[in-house]
Design a protein around this motif. Structure first.
Motif, mmCIF file in Angstrom:
data_model
loop_
_atom_site.group_PDB
_atom_site.id
_atom_site.type_symbol
_atom_site.label_atom_id
_atom_site.label_comp_id
_atom_site.label_asym_id
_atom_site.label_seq_id
_atom_site.Cartn_x
_atom_site.Cartn_y
_atom_site.Cartn_z
ATOM 1 N N PHE A 1 2.420 -2.279 7.827
ATOM 2 C CA PHE A 1 3.108 -3.533 8.149
ATOM 3 C C PHE A 1 2.405 -4.342 9.232
ATOM 4 C CE2 PHE A 1 7.286 -1.312 6.813
ATOM 5 C CZ PHE A 1 7.130 -1.726 5.494
ATOM 6 N N GLU A 2 1.953 -3.680 10.281
ATOM 7 C CA GLU A 2 1.357 -4.398 11.409
ATOM 8 C C GLU A 2 -0.162 -4.482 11.308
ATOM 9 O OE1 GLU A 2 2.937 -2.401 14.875
ATOM 10 O OE2 GLU A 2 4.951 -2.488 13.987
ATOM 11 N N GLY A 3 -0.795 -3.363 10.950
ATOM 12 C CA GLY A 3 -2.249 -3.358 10.860
ATOM 13 C C GLY A 3 -2.776 -4.171 9.687
ATOM 14 N N TYR A 4 -2.239 -3.901 8.492
ATOM 15 C CA TYR A 4 -2.686 -4.599 7.293
ATOM 16 C C TYR A 4 -1.844 -5.828 6.971
ATOM 17 C CZ TYR A 4 -5.793 -0.694 6.436
ATOM 18 O OH TYR A 4 -6.781 0.253 6.548
ATOM 19 N N ARG A 5 -0.738 -6.005 7.696
ATOM 20 C CA ARG A 5 0.155 -7.158 7.509
ATOM 21 C C ARG A 5 0.640 -7.276 6.066
ATOM 22 N NH1 ARG A 5 1.861 -9.044 11.905
ATOM 23 N NH2 ARG A 5 2.400 -11.024 10.975
ATOM 24 N N LEU A 6 0.961 -6.141 5.459
ATOM 25 C CA LEU A 6 1.505 -6.122 4.107
ATOM 26 C C LEU A 6 3.029 -6.133 4.170
ATOM 27 C CD1 LEU A 6 -0.898 -3.479 2.515
ATOM 28 C CD2 LEU A 6 -0.932 -5.963 2.190
ATOM 29 N N PRO A 7 3.689 -6.775 3.212
ATOM 30 C CA PRO A 7 5.149 -6.870 3.268
ATOM 31 C C PRO A 7 5.893 -5.656 2.716
ATOM 32 C CG PRO A 7 4.322 -8.157 1.434
ATOM 33 C CD PRO A 7 3.115 -7.634 2.190
ATOM 34 N N GLU A 8 5.171 -4.717 2.090
ATOM 35 C CA GLU A 8 5.863 -3.588 1.475
ATOM 36 C C GLU A 8 5.025 -2.316 1.571
ATOM 37 O OE1 GLU A 8 8.129 -4.165 -2.326
ATOM 38 O OE2 GLU A 8 6.612 -2.768 -3.072
ATOM 39 N N ALA A 9 5.707 -1.215 1.894
ATOM 40 C CA ALA A 9 5.091 0.116 1.888
ATOM 41 C C ALA A 9 5.714 0.899 0.750
ATOM 42 C CB ALA A 9 5.347 0.828 3.210
ATOM 43 N N ARG A 10 4.906 1.710 0.106
ATOM 44 C CA ARG A 10 5.391 2.529 -0.997
ATOM 45 C C ARG A 10 5.043 3.989 -0.738
ATOM 46 N NH1 ARG A 10 4.439 -0.980 -6.529
ATOM 47 N NH2 ARG A 10 5.735 -2.748 -5.868
ATOM 48 N N ILE A 11 5.822 4.855 -1.351
ATOM 49 C CA ILE A 11 5.582 6.287 -1.261
ATOM 50 C C ILE A 11 6.148 6.910 -2.531
ATOM 51 C CG2 ILE A 11 7.734 6.890 -0.057
ATOM 52 C CD1 ILE A 11 5.936 8.738 1.758
ATOM 53 N N ALA B 1 0.877 -1.176 0.000
ATOM 54 C CA ALA B 1 0.000 0.000 0.000
ATOM 55 C C ALA B 1 0.907 1.217 0.000
ATOM 56 C CB ALA B 1 -0.911 0.009 1.227
ATOM 57 N N PHE B 2 0.356 2.351 -0.426
ATOM 58 C CA PHE B 2 1.097 3.606 -0.505
ATOM 59 C C PHE B 2 0.755 4.530 0.657
ATOM 60 C CE2 PHE B 2 1.380 2.334 -4.885
ATOM 61 C CZ PHE B 2 2.507 2.960 -5.402
ATOM 62 N N ILE B 3 1.760 5.224 1.165
ATOM 63 C CA ILE B 3 1.549 6.359 2.060
ATOM 64 C C ILE B 3 1.375 7.559 1.142
ATOM 65 C CG2 ILE B 3 2.559 7.855 3.824
ATOM 66 C CD1 ILE B 3 4.257 5.386 4.676
ATOM 67 N N LEU C 1 15.131 6.530 5.931
ATOM 68 C CA LEU C 1 14.222 5.565 6.554
ATOM 69 C C LEU C 1 14.215 4.216 5.837
ATOM 70 C CD1 LEU C 1 11.244 7.935 7.418
ATOM 71 C CD2 LEU C 1 12.941 6.954 8.982
ATOM 72 N N GLY C 2 15.044 4.075 4.809
ATOM 73 C CA GLY C 2 15.183 2.788 4.146
ATOM 74 C C GLY C 2 14.369 2.593 2.892
ATOM 75 N N ARG D 1 8.184 10.784 12.539
ATOM 76 C CA ARG D 1 7.205 10.160 13.449
ATOM 77 C C ARG D 1 5.931 9.762 12.721
ATOM 78 N NH1 ARG D 1 6.973 12.688 19.335
ATOM 79 N NH2 ARG D 1 5.490 10.987 19.480
ATOM 80 N N LEU D 2 5.463 10.641 11.836
ATOM 81 C CA LEU D 2 4.232 10.337 11.107
ATOM 82 C C LEU D 2 4.451 9.171 10.143
ATOM 83 C CD1 LEU D 2 1.287 10.992 10.653
ATOM 84 C CD2 LEU D 2 1.989 12.858 9.122
ATOM 85 N N ILE D 3 5.577 9.135 9.462
ATOM 86 C CA ILE D 3 5.871 8.016 8.566
ATOM 87 C C ILE D 3 5.966 6.715 9.360
ATOM 88 C CG2 ILE D 3 7.604 6.990 7.039
ATOM 89 C CD1 ILE D 3 8.236 9.904 6.144
ATOM 90 N N ALA D 4 6.633 6.738 10.496
ATOM 91 C CA ALA D 4 6.741 5.528 11.322
ATOM 92 C C ALA D 4 5.350 5.014 11.702
ATOM 93 C CB ALA D 4 7.568 5.809 12.577
#
Length: 162
Positions: free
Chosen positions: A107-117, A78-80, A133-134, A97-100
């Motif tokens: 990662f934890e709520g939706y249990r997705l393996p990848e975040a995009r922005i 999912a995308f931020i 932030l990696g 802080r907001l990105i974290a």
């Protein structure tokens, strides 16, 4: 006594403060390329029908930042989106802080393996933060603003667990 920073779901009552966060047409283009300047409460309210997890960061009770989530690919990513910190609040770690927090949702709520922005290459401060932030680039495209100027939009991703 300083009030603490808090992060919570955005409510319709936050819409005027959210709409005021981008200080210029260029900044709004960097936050949401399809929006028209000035960002109106109606445009912000419309996000509730298009995106999820609209989130505000509060400093002393006042809205100092905003982000949401969109572009879900079930089981994948999912995308931020629409990440913005008030100009006078930048440089204090609020974006981090907001990105974290948003990464936690993905990662934890939706249990997705990848975040995009996605970020415009010219937005050097945001790009630098995302890289620290990696987040890593996986693609790019060109976008044209209302003045006809072309901008390079970078697509970044960060892998979580899974």
């Amino acid at each position: 006594m300083n009030k603490p920073l808090t992060i919570r779901p955005a409510t319709p009552g936050d819409d005027p403060a959210i709409a005021a966060l981008p200080g210029s047409a260029r900044e709004l283009f960097f936050v949401q390329p399809g929006a028209s300047h000035p960002w109106s409460t109606q445009q912000v309210a419309r996000l509730r029908t298009q995106r999820s997890d609209l989130t505000v960061l509060l400093d002393g009770g006042a809205v100092a930042g905003f982000a949401d989530i969109y572009g879900f690919s079930p089981g994948k990513h999912a995308f931020i989106g629409n990440l913005v910190i008030a100009a006078e609040q930048r440089g204090r770690g609020l974006g981090r802080r907001l990105i974290a927090h948003m990464l936690g949702i993905i990662f934890e709520g939706y249990r997705l393996p990848e975040a995009r922005i996605s970020v415009f290459e010219a937005n050097a401060g945001a790009l630098s933060l995302y890289r620290r932030l990696g987040f890593e680039t996986y693609g790019d495209e060109s976008r044209v603003d209302a003045d006809g100027q072309s901008w390079r939009l970078l697509h970044l991703r960060k892998r979580g667990f899974g």
